[in-house]
Design an enzyme around this catalytic site. Structure first.
Site, mmCIF file in Angstrom:
data_model
loop_
_atom_site.group_PDB
_atom_site.id
_atom_site.type_symbol
_atom_site.label_atom_id
_atom_site.label_comp_id
_atom_site.label_asym_id
_atom_site.label_seq_id
_atom_site.Cartn_x
_atom_site.Cartn_y
_atom_site.Cartn_z
ATOM 1 N N SER A 183 -9.832 0.821 -8.867
ATOM 2 C CA SER A 183 -9.393 0.874 -9.297
ATOM 3 C C SER A 183 -9.089 1.731 -9.957
ATOM 4 O O SER A 183 -10.183 2.875 -10.828
ATOM 5 C CB SER A 183 -8.710 -0.165 -9.873
ATOM 6 O OG SER A 183 -8.279 -0.867 -9.894
ATOM 7 N N ARG A 241 2.612 2.879 -0.865
ATOM 8 C CA ARG A 241 3.346 3.965 -0.343
ATOM 9 C C ARG A 241 2.509 4.696 0.525
ATOM 10 O O ARG A 241 1.407 5.285 0.587
ATOM 11 C CB ARG A 241 3.592 4.807 -1.917
ATOM 12 C CG ARG A 241 4.581 4.188 -2.978
ATOM 13 C CD ARG A 241 6.275 4.016 -2.429
ATOM 14 N NE ARG A 241 7.121 3.105 -2.919
ATOM 15 C CZ ARG A 241 7.149 1.709 -2.896
ATOM 16 N NH1 ARG A 241 6.634 1.107 -2.455
ATOM 17 N NH2 ARG A 241 7.870 1.936 -3.361
ATOM 18 N N GLU A 270 9.373 8.067 4.974
ATOM 19 C CA GLU A 270 10.832 7.392 5.266
ATOM 20 C C GLU A 270 11.978 7.697 5.732
ATOM 21 O O GLU A 270 11.902 8.237 5.077
ATOM 22 C CB GLU A 270 10.359 5.488 4.938
ATOM 23 C CG GLU A 270 8.597 5.180 4.566
ATOM 24 C CD GLU A 270 8.567 4.485 4.249
ATOM 25 O OE1 GLU A 270 9.748 3.183 3.366
ATOM 26 O OE2 GLU A 270 7.544 3.937 4.004
ATOM 27 N N HIS A 288 8.722 -0.391 6.349
ATOM 28 C CA HIS A 288 8.514 -1.411 4.940
ATOM 29 C C HIS A 288 9.091 -2.478 4.956
ATOM 30 O O HIS A 288 10.461 -2.278 3.546
ATOM 31 C CB HIS A 288 9.162 0.102 3.907
ATOM 32 C CG HIS A 288 9.143 0.147 2.713
ATOM 33 N ND1 HIS A 288 8.864 1.472 2.410
ATOM 34 C CD2 HIS A 288 8.663 -0.587 1.749
ATOM 35 C CE1 HIS A 288 8.585 1.684 1.318
ATOM 36 N NE2 HIS A 288 8.428 -0.307 0.398
#
Ligand SMILES: O=CC(=O)O
Length: 323
Positions: A183, A241, A270, A288
């Site tokens: 992270s 994503r 996409e 998605h």
């Protein structure tokens, strides 16, 4: 009279806002620019709407809110997106113009985490591949090759231990997986092993699950080096994503067996999905749609409605932190 209602410019596929529209058709005049396929200003002209009367946009990640769109609308005051991510919105431009940007909060968290785990289970146990096989199962046909090993005990590296990543971790702990993560910062409230470097995380993981937002820093966070470090027994799941992964390299690694499999809910361009993936049995594809449940939509509609009501009645807005 619909023409007296404030215009709400809709950028994104109708499926994602039709519920909201059906609940709010008496409050706003919905302007579906997405389906019209016309350039924005031309579309507004066909609707006899002057650009300066548009104060609000409702959007989702499938259509970007670019600097050009923002520039075309001099009175724009709010952009509400039916998504957690905001990478499709030119945030800097909005900030400069003092335009509110409202994203979702926790409305999608549980469902997206469930789907991340579902994609992992599907790839690992070859459920979709087995489904395709069973539909043509003949008497002399050998069974497809079995899954190599148990899911319990697998080392799962989560990239992005935010709300969704945290829920994925909780679910996979119940499967006896060993959780580790990368992270922006180490989270002192969890005991999972933290890796500041994604290549190190990948070398120590059997599975990588991407749950982080797309930013300049996270674009292609999973590149060739990371995929090779994960290795030929490794699985990648992406519910963040598409551009978090170098997709061309991913396709090559999957085709050459340099990683074992992938479960993908998101893609770099996409709605285009790389065709090479269609023939691969080690890949599970999802359009998605991780948050595509009626419950999610209802919760999202409530949040959108509250935000727009507050904006149009000049009350203070509930703004989720932009991740
Ligand atoms: O992609 C979906 C979201 O950002 O909520």
């Amino acid at each position: 009279m619909t023409s007296e209602l404030p215009p709400l410019l809709v950028l994104g596929p109708p499926a994602l806002y039709s519920l909201f529209q059906s609940q709010n058709s008496n409050k706003y005049r919905f302007l579906d620019a997405f389906s019209s396929n016309l350039p924005l200003l031309q579309f507004l002209q066909t609707q006899q709407i002057h650009p300066s009367s548009v104060r609000a946009i409702l959007c989702n990640p499938l259509q970007p809110v670019t600097a050009d769109v923002i520039r075309s609308l001099p009175s724009l005051g709010i952009v509400v997106t039916v998504s957690v991510g905001s990478d499709h919105i030119d945030i800097l431009k909005c900030l400069r113009r003092c335009i509110h940007v409202v994203t979702l909060g926790t409305q999608f968290t549980a469902d997206v985490a469930d789907i991340a785990v579902a994609l992992l289970i599907d790839v690992h146990f070859k459920i979709s591949a087995g489904d395709r096989f069973a539909r043509n199962w003949g008497p002399c046909k050998p069974l497809a090759s079995p899954s190599g090993s148990k899911l319990g005990g697998k080392r799962v590296g989560i990239i992005g231990l935010g709300r969704i990543g945290g829920e994925v971790a909780k679910r996979l702990e119940a499967f006896d997986c060993i959780i580790m993560y990368h992270s922006r910062n180490k989270n002192p409230s969890v005991s999972y092993t933290f890796y500041s470097n994604v290549v190190d995380l990948a070398s120590n993981s059997d599975v990588l699950i991407l749950c982080c937002p797309l930013t300049e820093q996270t674009k292609y966070i999973v590149n060739k080096e990371v995929m090779l470090a994960l290795g030929k027994d490794g699985i990648i799941v992406n519910v963040g994503r598409g551009a978090l992964i170098d997709e061309k390299v991913l396709v090559q690694c999957l085709m050459k067996g340099e990683i074992r499999g992938a479960g993908l809910d998101v893609f770099e361009n996409e709605p285009n999905v790389p065709e090479e993936l269609f023939a691969l049995d080690n890949v599970v594809l999802s359009p998605h749609a991780a948050a595509y449940t009626l419950d999610c939509f209802m919760d999202a509609c409530e949040h959108v409605a509250k935000s727009l009501d507050a904006f149009f009645s000049s009350k203070s807005l509930i703004i989720s932190p932009i991740t």
